[in-house]
Design a protein around this motif. Structure first.
Motif, short mmCIF file in Angstrom:
data_model
loop_
_atom_site.label_atom_id
_atom_site.label_comp_id
_atom_site.label_asym_id
_atom_site.label_seq_id
_atom_site.Cartn_x
_atom_site.Cartn_y
_atom_site.Cartn_z
N GLU A 1 -108.94 -17.32 68.60
CA GLU A 1 -110.08 -16.95 69.45
C GLU A 1 -110.26 -15.43 69.50
O GLU A 1 -111.38 -14.92 69.42
N TRP A 2 -109.15 -14.71 69.61
CA TRP A 2 -109.22 -13.25 69.64
C TRP A 2 -109.69 -12.69 68.30
O TRP A 2 -110.42 -11.70 68.25
N THR A 3 -109.27 -13.31 67.20
CA THR A 3 -109.71 -12.87 65.88
C THR A 3 -111.22 -13.06 65.74
O THR A 3 -111.92 -12.19 65.22
N GLU A 4 -111.73 -14.18 66.23
CA GLU A 4 -113.16 -14.45 66.16
C GLU A 4 -113.95 -13.43 66.99
O GLU A 4 -115.00 -12.94 66.56
N ASN B 1 -109.07 -15.45 59.38
CA ASN B 1 -107.94 -15.93 58.60
C ASN B 1 -106.74 -16.27 59.49
O ASN B 1 -105.61 -16.32 59.02
N GLN B 2 -107.01 -16.49 60.79
CA GLN B 2 -105.94 -16.82 61.73
C GLN B 2 -105.96 -18.33 62.00
O GLN B 2 -106.82 -18.84 62.71
N PRO B 3 -104.99 -19.07 61.45
CA PRO B 3 -104.99 -20.53 61.61
C PRO B 3 -104.46 -21.02 62.96
O PRO B 3 -104.65 -22.17 63.32
N ILE B 4 -103.77 -20.15 63.70
CA ILE B 4 -103.13 -20.59 64.94
C ILE B 4 -104.18 -20.66 66.06
O ILE B 4 -104.75 -19.64 66.46
N VAL C 1 -109.56 -11.54 58.03
CA VAL C 1 -109.13 -10.84 59.24
C VAL C 1 -108.20 -11.74 60.05
O VAL C 1 -108.47 -12.93 60.23
N LYS C 2 -107.11 -11.17 60.51
CA LYS C 2 -106.15 -11.91 61.33
C LYS C 2 -105.57 -10.99 62.40
O LYS C 2 -105.09 -9.90 62.09
N LEU C 3 -105.59 -11.44 63.65
CA LEU C 3 -104.98 -10.71 64.76
C LEU C 3 -103.75 -11.49 65.23
O LEU C 3 -103.80 -12.72 65.35
N ASP C 4 -102.66 -10.78 65.50
CA ASP C 4 -101.47 -11.43 66.05
C ASP C 4 -100.53 -10.37 66.64
O ASP C 4 -100.91 -9.20 66.79
N GLU C 5 -99.34 -10.82 67.01
CA GLU C 5 -98.29 -9.94 67.54
C GLU C 5 -98.77 -9.09 68.72
O GLU C 5 -98.58 -7.88 68.77
N PHE C 6 -99.38 -9.75 69.70
CA PHE C 6 -99.73 -9.05 70.94
C PHE C 6 -98.45 -8.71 71.68
O PHE C 6 -97.49 -9.47 71.67
#
Length: 206
Positions: free
Chosen positions: A101-104, A78-81, A131-136
């Protein structure tokens, strides 16, 4: 760096004097200018780092047991960026990551650990988790690197949400810190009763 050979200055016009410093004060020649620009580009490029997923160690079954039969899930990115995002600038070095890419990668790793524990991971499952990963975040301390990452889970209808703010450290590298973070995050998620309940057949979520 190659320099164009300078020819002695001559003048046939009577009464005109050529200054011996004329050539040293002129603008930078074409070849030196190109070389300077190339050097600056290389220097600036060397200060930027794009971090791609590598690997995370498998989670042993004696650490987290099988989750039981009848569970299934479809994990959806679910991460479009997709463009690399700047997440840290330390000592002149800029660090980027492609959140999609990191979400995948995270979904693939989580799926493998679920499958090892008798959970059916398939796009045919009625149990969808976005699923969405962000804010590293990167924090560099003495002899160690600390990383932070936000993991966002939700249902397609947005009636259920869960956010995990994870952190980990490494004395080796940023890549190892991220790998360790994902390992421990998935380990915790495999034992999270709220998340596991989302994988039960409809009508048995509780």
């Amino acid at each position: 760096m190659a320099h164009a050979k300078e020819q002695p200055a001559h003048s046939e016009r009577k009464g005109v004097m050529k200054s011996p410093t004329r050539h040293t004060r002129g603008p930078i020649g074409f070849a030196p200018r190109v070389a300077l620009i190339c050097a600056l580009v290389v220097l600036l490029a060397g200060c930027s780092h794009t971090w791609n997923p590598g690997q995370a160690p498998p989670i042993p079954l004696d650490v987290v047991n099988a989750l039981g039969p009848g569970l299934s899930v479809d994990l959806v990115n679910n991460q479009p960026i997709t463009e690399p995002q700047l997440f840290a600038s330390v000592s002149g070095h800029r660090h980027y990551a492609n959140y999609n890419e990191w979400t995948e990668f995270f979904i693939k790793y989580w799926s493998e650990e679920l499958a090892k524990r008798n959970v059916t991971v398939s796009n045919q499952s009625p149990n969808k988790i976005l699923v969405k990963l962000d804010e590293f975040i990167l924090t560099q301390g003495f002899a160690k690197i600390r990383t932070n990452m936000t993991i966002r889970l939700s249902s397609p209808d947005d009636t259920w949400k869960k956010t995990l703010n994870e952190t980990d450290t490494s004395g080796w590298s940023l890549g190892r810190a991220f790998g360790s973070l994902i390992y421990h995050a998935v380990e915790k998620m495999l034992e999270d009763s709220e998340i596991v309940a989302r994988m039960k057949p409809p009508g048995r979520a509780n």
